[in-house]
Design a protein around this motif. Structure first.
Motif, PDB file in Angstrom:
ATOM      1  N   PRO A  29       0.769  -1.120   0.034  1.00  0.00           N
ATOM      2  CA  PRO A  29       0.072  -0.164   0.093  1.00  0.00           C
ATOM      3  C   PRO A  29       0.882   1.392   0.018  1.00  0.00           C
ATOM      4  O   PRO A  29       1.987   1.060   0.668  1.00  0.00           O
ATOM      5  N   MET A  30       0.554   2.271  -0.952  1.00  0.00           N
ATOM      6  CA  MET A  30       1.509   3.537  -0.926  1.00  0.00           C
ATOM      7  C   MET A  30       0.911   4.480   0.109  1.00  0.00           C
ATOM      8  O   MET A  30      -0.252   4.872   0.295  1.00  0.00           O
ATOM      9  N   PRO A  31       1.728   4.813   1.065  1.00  0.00           N
ATOM     10  CA  PRO A  31       1.361   5.644   2.140  1.00  0.00           C
ATOM     11  C   PRO A  31       1.307   7.246   1.697  1.00  0.00           C
ATOM     12  O   PRO A  31       0.410   7.915   2.227  1.00  0.00           O
ATOM     13  N   LEU A  32       2.092   7.330   0.436  1.00  0.00           N
ATOM     14  CA  LEU A  32       1.833   8.732  -0.092  1.00  0.00           C
ATOM     15  C   LEU A  32       2.290   8.458  -1.230  1.00  0.00           C
ATOM     16  O   LEU A  32       3.386   7.867  -1.810  1.00  0.00           O
ATOM     17  N   GLY A  59      10.371   4.590  -8.415  1.00  0.00           N
ATOM     18  CA  GLY A  59      11.943   4.776  -8.349  1.00  0.00           C
ATOM     19  C   GLY A  59      12.459   3.763  -7.196  1.00  0.00           C
ATOM     20  O   GLY A  59      12.269   2.416  -7.454  1.00  0.00           O
ATOM     21  N   LYS A  60      12.748   4.348  -6.198  1.00  0.00           N
ATOM     22  CA  LYS A  60      13.109   3.431  -5.061  1.00  0.00           C
ATOM     23  C   LYS A  60      11.880   2.862  -4.406  1.00  0.00           C
ATOM     24  O   LYS A  60      10.731   3.602  -4.756  1.00  0.00           O
ATOM     25  N   LYS A  61      12.004   2.333  -3.279  1.00  0.00           N
ATOM     26  CA  LYS A  61      10.650   1.945  -2.426  1.00  0.00           C
ATOM     27  C   LYS A  61      10.229   3.019  -1.983  1.00  0.00           C
ATOM     28  O   LYS A  61      10.893   3.982  -1.461  1.00  0.00           O
ATOM     29  N   TYR A  62       8.673   3.319  -2.351  1.00  0.00           N
ATOM     30  CA  TYR A  62       8.078   4.479  -1.769  1.00  0.00           C
ATOM     31  C   TYR A  62       8.025   5.553  -2.403  1.00  0.00           C
ATOM     32  O   TYR A  62       7.623   6.762  -2.271  1.00  0.00           O
ATOM     33  N   GLN A  63       8.907   5.576  -3.657  1.00  0.00           N
ATOM     34  CA  GLN A  63       8.843   6.939  -4.553  1.00  0.00           C
ATOM     35  C   GLN A  63       8.027   6.431  -5.663  1.00  0.00           C
ATOM     36  O   GLN A  63       8.535   6.122  -6.750  1.00  0.00           O
ATOM     37  N   ASP A  64       6.577   6.397  -5.457  1.00  0.00           N
ATOM     38  CA  ASP A  64       5.752   6.273  -6.528  1.00  0.00           C
ATOM     39  C   ASP A  64       4.910   7.320  -6.961  1.00  0.00           C
ATOM     40  O   ASP A  64       4.636   8.217  -6.145  1.00  0.00           O
ATOM     41  N   ILE A  65       4.763   7.467  -8.100  1.00  0.00           N
ATOM     42  CA  ILE A  65       4.293   8.419  -8.991  1.00  0.00           C
ATOM     43  C   ILE A  65       2.963   7.658  -9.951  1.00  0.00           C
ATOM     44  O   ILE A  65       3.335   6.722 -10.456  1.00  0.00           O
TER      45      ILE A  65
END
Length: 139
Positions: free
Chosen positions: A5-8, A50-56
């Motif tokens: 789940p993406m926190p942000l 990109g890296k973990k939690y670098q979601d766009i």
């Protein structure tokens, strides 16, 4: 690829999905997590990482949608700014500044994507430096 789940995450409207996807992959080394095609097979939404939690999430711009590129800067932590500077130059990316060392213990590279979004890549200069020492150095 890990699913979580993406926190942000950031949603960005792009004028040309193909160009934007290529830019994020070629310049920032992002990978596609999921691409959603429309009824014509054209990608209308792309979840990239990109890296973990670098979601766009890139979204195809609709003619009636409002976008705001002013005052929004994405900041991504990276391990080697100089590698990204070389990568950006090879890909013909627009470099606004850098790489440059900042007083807050960061080496940064500031880029502009094809739609005008500002992306700052940031790398810690001295990983052994205490937070209080960094703050004292900025003051």
């Amino acid at each position: 690829m890990e699913f979580y789940p993406m926190p942000l995450f950031v949603k960005m409207f792009v004028s040309n999905m193909e160009i934007s996807l290529r830019w994020y992959k070629d310049v920032l080394n992002f990978q596609s997590v999921f691409e959603l095609p429309d009824k014509n097979g054209e990608t209308t939404m792309a979840h990239i990482r990109g890296k973990k939690y670098q979601d766009i999430m890139l979204l195809s711009k609709q003619s009636d949608c409002e976008t705001n590129r002013e005052g929004v800067i994405l900041n991504l932590a990276v391990d080697d700014i100089d590698k990204f500077a070389i990568r950006a130059a090879k890909a013909g990316a627009e470099v606004k500044e850098g790489p440059v060392d900042r007083p807050w213990n960061a080496r940064e590279l500031v880029l502009k994507d094809p739609d005008g979004y500002v992306i700052t890549l940031s790398m810690m200069i001295d990983k052994g430096k205490a937070f209080d020492d960094v703050i004292d150095g900025v003051r």
